[in-house]
Motif scaffolding. Structure first.
Motif, PDB file in Angstrom:
ATOM      1  N   UNK A  36      61.682 -18.080  46.940  1.00 14.92           N
ATOM      2  CA  UNK A  36      61.059 -19.110  47.302  1.00 14.92           C
ATOM      3  C   UNK A  36      60.428 -19.678  46.014  1.00 14.92           C
ATOM      4  N   UNK A  37      60.692 -20.874  45.655  1.00 18.49           N
ATOM      5  CA  UNK A  37      59.724 -21.173  44.616  1.00 18.49           C
ATOM      6  C   UNK A  37      58.611 -21.988  45.029  1.00 18.49           C
ATOM      7  N   UNK A  38      57.220 -21.516  44.821  1.00 20.57           N
ATOM      8  CA  UNK A  38      56.445 -22.212  45.611  1.00 20.57           C
ATOM      9  C   UNK A  38      55.718 -23.331  44.691  1.00 20.57           C
ATOM     10  N   UNK A  60      65.422 -21.549  47.089  1.00 18.25           N
ATOM     11  CA  UNK A  60      64.643 -22.811  47.591  1.00 18.25           C
ATOM     12  C   UNK A  60      63.664 -23.230  46.985  1.00 18.25           C
ATOM     13  N   UNK A  61      63.276 -24.468  46.858  1.00 17.79           N
ATOM     14  CA  UNK A  61      62.119 -24.897  45.914  1.00 17.79           C
ATOM     15  C   UNK A  61      61.266 -25.553  47.135  1.00 17.79           C
ATOM     16  N   UNK A  62      59.999 -25.357  47.198  1.00 18.44           N
ATOM     17  CA  UNK A  62      59.168 -25.954  48.199  1.00 18.44           C
ATOM     18  C   UNK A  62      57.656 -26.524  47.526  1.00 18.44           C
ATOM     19  N   UNK A  63      56.928 -27.280  48.042  1.00 16.59           N
ATOM     20  CA  UNK A  63      55.453 -27.518  47.530  1.00 16.59           C
ATOM     21  C   UNK A  63      54.615 -26.403  47.687  1.00 16.59           C
ATOM     22  N   UNK A  64      53.814 -26.220  46.558  1.00 18.36           N
ATOM     23  CA  UNK A  64      53.047 -25.132  46.601  1.00 18.36           C
ATOM     24  C   UNK A  64      51.966 -24.980  47.941  1.00 18.36           C
ATOM     25  N   UNK A  65      51.899 -23.607  48.398  1.00 16.14           N
ATOM     26  CA  UNK A  65      51.051 -23.284  49.531  1.00 16.14           C
ATOM     27  C   UNK A  65      50.784 -21.878  49.584  1.00 16.14           C
ATOM     28  N   UNK A  66      51.158 -21.026  48.641  1.00 17.00           N
ATOM     29  CA  UNK A  66      50.715 -19.719  48.421  1.00 17.00           C
ATOM     30  C   UNK A  66      51.834 -18.749  48.871  1.00 17.00           C
TER      31      UNK A  66
END
Length: 347
Positions: A36-38, A60-66
């Motif tokens: 999971x790319x953060x 998977x690539x998603x917006x930064x959330x920690x």
């Protein structure tokens, strides 16, 4: 599918490459990998593409959330009976998954974790940091060793849990740091069976320099206070030791400084000044020698032993300073959990 391995990643493609390479060598192959790319600015998709025909890999690539929320994101897309959470800076020995499987078949557990170690290829600084994070003389042996002063809480660098239990408990919280201990506390409070798998160990790089290491342990000290505010009974004597050490070092340093000032400014007080300097330096020097000798013997390297001295002081005083800072902000001034962090940990 028996196991789903979930790895949150933030700007560490080289580390992901090493981790994935080690996964291709596993002797037990009933697993999938979920990367999971953060929201990285330096993504690892190209690295993952290299392993598309060697591993059952999902990227998977998603917006930064920690990392906590990224693990939850991966868990939602996992199909394994057990979820294994790893940090991107670990490397697995070939028998890691087999060791996990052997433990579970011999004595089932709802959740589990394993210890970590330093790989021979690690730099001397990385080995020194690994020593300071795992030695009895620094952490009291509570971070995955066989002898511990506190019961074992799985950490997110090497943590496993039944998928149904993970979802039942809601996964990781939105805490900015210490979210793995928060999850472990909730696992215990739900009545789940949770234990250490001593043979399911990983090589863990941790931080690569002392500045980053200071920030890591400082945040860990903050997290301990935030956990205390959520679970007052979670604070144990062993968690107070770095704070006591930090205050002790500060007091001893003050004695040395006062002694030096007296020696220079008051000739008649040389005897008192000498006692202050010697009394302040002696405990610090003795502890440094203990770390030097023990680390040198454990690593079979004088260089690692020498580097372990500043690493041990950083580990204890960094944690202690974070603990004291958060205690002042949260317990004395009544500020919120997020006020304890003056800058984001991930960006």
């Amino acid at each position: 599918m028996r196991y789903s391995i979930i790895v949150p990643v933030y700007n560490r493609p080289d580390e992901v490459d090493e981790l994935l390479e080690s996964l291709t060598a596993q002797t037990l192959t009933d697993f999938e990998v979920i990367i999971v790319e953060d929201g990285s600015s330096l993504p690892c998709q190209t690295v993952c593409d290299k392993y598309a025909d060697r591993l059952p890999l999902h990227y998977y690539n998603k917006p930064n959330s920690g990392p906590g929320q990224s693990r939850n994101y991966g868990a939602e897309r996992a199909s394994g009976e057990y979820l294994i959470v790893l940090d991107s800076d670990v490397v697995l020995p070939a028998g890691y998954l087999q060791a996990v499987d052997d433990e579970l078949r011999n004595r089932p557990a709802d959740a589990f974790g394993g210890p970590d170690s330093a790989h021979p290829s690690f730099t001397p600084v990385q080995k020194a940091i690994s020593y300071s994070m795992t030695s009895f003389f620094t952490t009291g042996g509570i971070r995955g060793g066989k002898k511990k002063l506190d019961k074992f809480y799985p950490r997110s660098f090497n943590m496993g849990i039944r998928a149904d239990i993970y979802r039942q408990l809601g996964g990781f919280s939105k805490m900015r740091f210490g979210e793995d201990i928060d999850f472990s506390i909730r696992i215990f409070r739900s009545g789940c069976a949770c234990r250490l798998f001593p043979e399911a160990w990983v090589w863990h790089k941790r931080r690569t320099d002392f500045r980053k290491f200071w920030r890591q342990v400082f945040n860990s000290g903050i997290a301990r206070i935030n956990l205390y505010k959520k679970y007052p009974d979670s604070l144990k004597l062993v968690h107070l030791l770095p704070m006591v050490f930090t205050l002790g070092v500060a007091a001893l340093t003050l004695c040395v400084l006062v002694g030096l000032v007296l020696w220079l400014a008051v000739p008649a007080a040389h005897c008192v000044a000498a006692w202050l300097v010697a009394g302040g330096l002696a405990p610090i020097v003795l502890y440094a020698l203990l770390i030097l000798i023990h680390s040198s013997l454990m690593s079979r390297s004088l260089q690692v032993g020498l580097l372990s001295v500043p690493s041990a002081f950083i580990q204890l005083t960094g944690y202690g300073c974070g603990f004291l800072s958060a205690w002042w902000k949260r317990c004395v001034r009544g500020q919120s959990e997020f006020a304890a962090y003056e800058k984001t940990f991930y960006k």
